[in-house]
Design an enzyme around this catalytic site. Structure first.
Site, short mmCIF file in Angstrom:
data_model
loop_
_atom_site.label_atom_id
_atom_site.label_comp_id
_atom_site.label_asym_id
_atom_site.label_seq_id
_atom_site.Cartn_x
_atom_site.Cartn_y
_atom_site.Cartn_z
N CYS A 159 -37.49 34.26 39.47
CA CYS A 159 -37.15 34.63 40.82
C CYS A 159 -37.73 33.57 41.80
CB CYS A 159 -37.50 36.14 40.98
SG CYS A 159 -36.76 36.61 42.63
N HIS A 213 -36.16 40.12 36.84
CA HIS A 213 -37.47 40.36 36.58
C HIS A 213 -37.36 41.37 35.48
CE1 HIS A 213 -39.41 39.22 40.22
NE2 HIS A 213 -38.17 39.50 41.10
#
Length: 507
Positions: A354, A460
Site C-alpha cells: 500500500c 493488505h
C-alpha cells in the site's frame, strides 16, 4: 435469541496495553463456544490498524473479536474509528465511512454528535445477540476526559455491563493501579466492577498474598484471575508496534557490531532462517497483518527504525502508512532510503504494501493536497497520483507470473483488502526507455521490477493467507480458529471457577 436484550460484559483497563483487546477476544470465543450468539463492541478506537467489512472500516481488534465470536464483522461493532495522521490530527471514521466534518471538529466537540450514533449501534447489537462483549479504551479513570467520555463508563452504564478491570502486573504497581482506578470512579460506576484481573504475571502466584485479599477488603471487589505471562498467544497488541515486538519471531533485533554491512542481497526466501525487517515509520498502518509471520517456524521478524538494524536481513518490508509523504520524509531523514536502496542493489528482496508500494515508485503526485508531493525511492518505475476519493474494499486476487525473488508467488491466489488514496501506474518515460514496471496482478494491484527482487502491492493481508505462507516458506501455520480456541482455553483455566458464567447471569 431469547427475545430479551443481551447481557453485556465489559473489559476495562487501568492503562493502555493492560490486555483489554486480547481478553475481549478470548471472552468472545469462550461465550460463542457455549452456543450463544455473541458480538464484540468498542465505541471508539484510535488506531491505524483497520479492516474492511461490509459498510466500510472498523478497527482490526474488533474485526478479530468478531471472528472469535463466530460473527460477521459489522461497522456497528466499532462505530467510531480515529486514524491518526499527525500528532494533532486524525481522520474520523463514523459507521465505517470517513466523516470530513467530524475530522475537522475539535475532539471535545465530537462527543455530543457521535454519542447517539454509538448508542444506537450498541442497542441494535444488544437486541440481536445473547451476549455483547465490550472493550473499553485506555483507562476509565481519566478525570480530565470524563465529561466527554463515550467509550468507558458511559458505555458501561448505558448497558449495565458486568465489568472486569484488568492491569498489567509485569510493569509494577498493579495493586495501586487497580485501587486508584476504582477510587476515582463514581459510586454508581464502582458497582459495575465485578472483578479485578492481574495480567502478565511471572513467578510464584502465592507471593501475591495478601495483596488480593487486602484489595478486596478495601474495595469489595475480588481478584477473579491471575493470568500468567503468555508471549505467544498469537494476537498483536493494538497500541503500538514495539508492544508487539516480544511476541514476534524469535526475538527483537539488537544493534549490529561496528562496521557491519548495511545489507546483503540475494538469499532465497526459503533460506533456513530468513530475517525479515519491517520498517516502523511514525505513521505505520495495518502493522497487524505481519503478525502471522511470527508463527512461521524459523522466521525472525523484527521492526527497524535505523539503517544499522538492517544489517544481515534477507528481505525488507515497507508497510502501509497513514501519511505516506511524511513517513517517506522521515525514512530519508534516518538514512533508511540509502540502506533500502543498497539492499535492493545487491539483489535483496524488497516488498512494499500500500503506502510502501507508493514509496517504492519514482514519484508521489498530490494535486489535491492530501499527502503532499514527494520523490519516491526509485526502486519501481511507477508513479502514484493521490485522489480525493478513498478506495476501501475487500478483494480476491491472483498473482500472475513473477520473476526472481518472488517467483514462488506466481499463480497464487489470495484474499485481502484495499484502504488507500491514489492510483499507481507505470512511469511512461521510463517505460519508453526500457525500464518497465511489470504488472503482476490485475487492475494495477501489484507491480514488480525487471530484476525481480522488488515487489509492491496494494492488497493488505497477504501474510494472513495460508497459500501465500505455503508458497513463500513451505509453512503451515495455526489457523485463527485454533488461536481463538487457545485463548478461550487459557481464560477458562485461569479464571476462578464460575466467574465467567456469573458475568452473564440474569440479575
Amino acid at each position: 435469541m431469547s427475545g430479551t436484550l443481551a447481557r453485556s460484559v465489559m473489559v476495562l483497563g487501568t492503562t493502555s496495553g493492560a490486555g483489554k483487546s486480547w481478553l475481549t477476544t478470548a471472552l468472545c470465543r469462550y461465550y460463542a463456544r457455549q452456543g450463544l450468539k455473541v458480538a464484540p463492541f468498542k465505541a471508539q478506537n484510535m488506531s491505524n490498524n483497520a479492516r474492511v467489512v461490509a459498510g466500510g472500516e472498523i478497527g482490526s481488534a474488533q474485526y478479530f473479536q468478531a471472528l472469535a465470536a463466530r460473527a460477521e464483522p459489522d461497522v456497528r461493532m466499532n462505530p467510531l474509528l480515529l486514524k491518526p495522521e499527525k500528532d494533532t490530527q486524525s481522520q474520523v471514521i463514523l459507521m465505517g465511512q470517513v466523516d470530513a466534518e467530524l475530522s475537522r471538529m475539535p475532539w471535545r466537540g465530537r462527543s455530543a454528535s457521535v454519542w447517539p450514533v454509538i448508542a444506537r449501534a450498541l442497542d441494535e447489537l444488544l437486541a440481536e445477540n445473547d451476549v455483547v462483549v465490550i472493550e473499553g479504551a485506555g483507562s476509565p479513570a481519566e478525570i480530565n476526559l470524563k465529561s466527554s467520555d463515550i467509550v468507558n463508563m458511559r458505555v458501561a452504564q448505558h448497558t449495565g455491563a458486568s465489568c472486569l478491570l484488568v492491569t498489567d502486573i509485569d510493569r509494577g504497581g498493579a495493586f495501586a493501579h487497580l485501587y486508584g482506578t476504582w477510587a476515582m470512579l463514581d459510586e454508581a460506576e464502582r458497582q459495575l466492577i465485578k472483578g479485578f484481573v492481574l495480567n502478565k504475571f511471572r513467578g510464584d502466584a502465592s507471593l501475591l498474598a495478601p495483596g488480593p485479599q487486602m484489595l478486596q477488603e478495601m474495595t469489595g471487589v475480588p481478584t477473579v484471575a491471575t493470568l500468567p505471562m503468555w508471549w505467544q498467544h498469537g494476537l498483536p497488541e493494538e497500541d503500538g508496534v514495539f508492544d508487539m515486538a516480544p511476541t514476534l519471531g524469535t526475538g527483537v533485533s539488537t544493534l549490529p557490531p561496528e562496521g557491519a554491512e548495511l545489507a546483503r542481497g540475494g538469499p532465497s526466501l526459503r533460506s533456513p532462517r530468513p530475517v525479515i525487517a519491517v520498517i516502523a515509520y511514525p505513521r505505520i498502518s495495518n502493522l497487524d497483518e505481519f503478525q502471522p509471520l511470527k508463527n512461521v517456524p524459523g522466521v525472525h521478524l523484527k521492526w527497524v527504525r535505523s539503517p544499522g538494524e538492517l544489517a544481515g536481513v534477507d528481505w525488507i518490508i515497507l508497510p502501509g502508512s497513514k501519511h505516506t509523504s511524511g513517513d517517506l520524509a522521515w525514512l530519508r531523514a534516518q538514512g533508511l532510503d540509502r540502506a533500502v536502496a543498497a539492499h535492493a542493489e545487491q539483489g535483496g528482496a524488497v516488498l512494499g504494501v500500500c503506502g510502501g508500494l507508493q514509496m517504492l515508485g519514482e514519484a508521489l503526485i498530490d494535486p489535491h493536497g492530501i499527502d503532499g508531493n514527494a520523490p519516491g525511492l526509485g526502486l519501481l518505475p511507477v508513479v502514484t497520483v493521490f485522489e480525493e476519493g478513498k478506495t476501501v474494499q475487500r478483494r480476491q486476487a491472483r498473482f500472475g507470473e513473477l520473476a526472481g525473488a518472488w517467483a514462488a508467488l506466481s499463480g497464487v491466489g489470495l484474499q485481502g483488502y484495499e484502504i488507500h488514496h491514489g492510483q499507481t501506474a507505470p512511469h511512461t518515460a521510463m517505460a519508453a526507455a526500457g525500464d518497465i514496471a511489470h504488472g503482476v496482478m490485475a487492475e494495477g494491484l501489484a507491480w514488480q521490477n525487471t530484476r525481480g527482487n522488488v515487489l509492491g502491492l496494494y492488497l493488505h493481508g497477504m501474510f494472513e493467507d495460508p497459500a501465500v505462507l505455503q508458497a513463500l516458506f513451505g509453512a503451515t501455520v495455526p489457523t485463527l480458529d485454533a488461536v481463538f480456541d487457545g485463548l478461550a482455553d487459557y481464560i477458562e483455566q485461569h479464571f476462578e471457577p464460575g466467574v465467567l458464567q456469573s458475568l452473564i447471569a440474569t440479575p
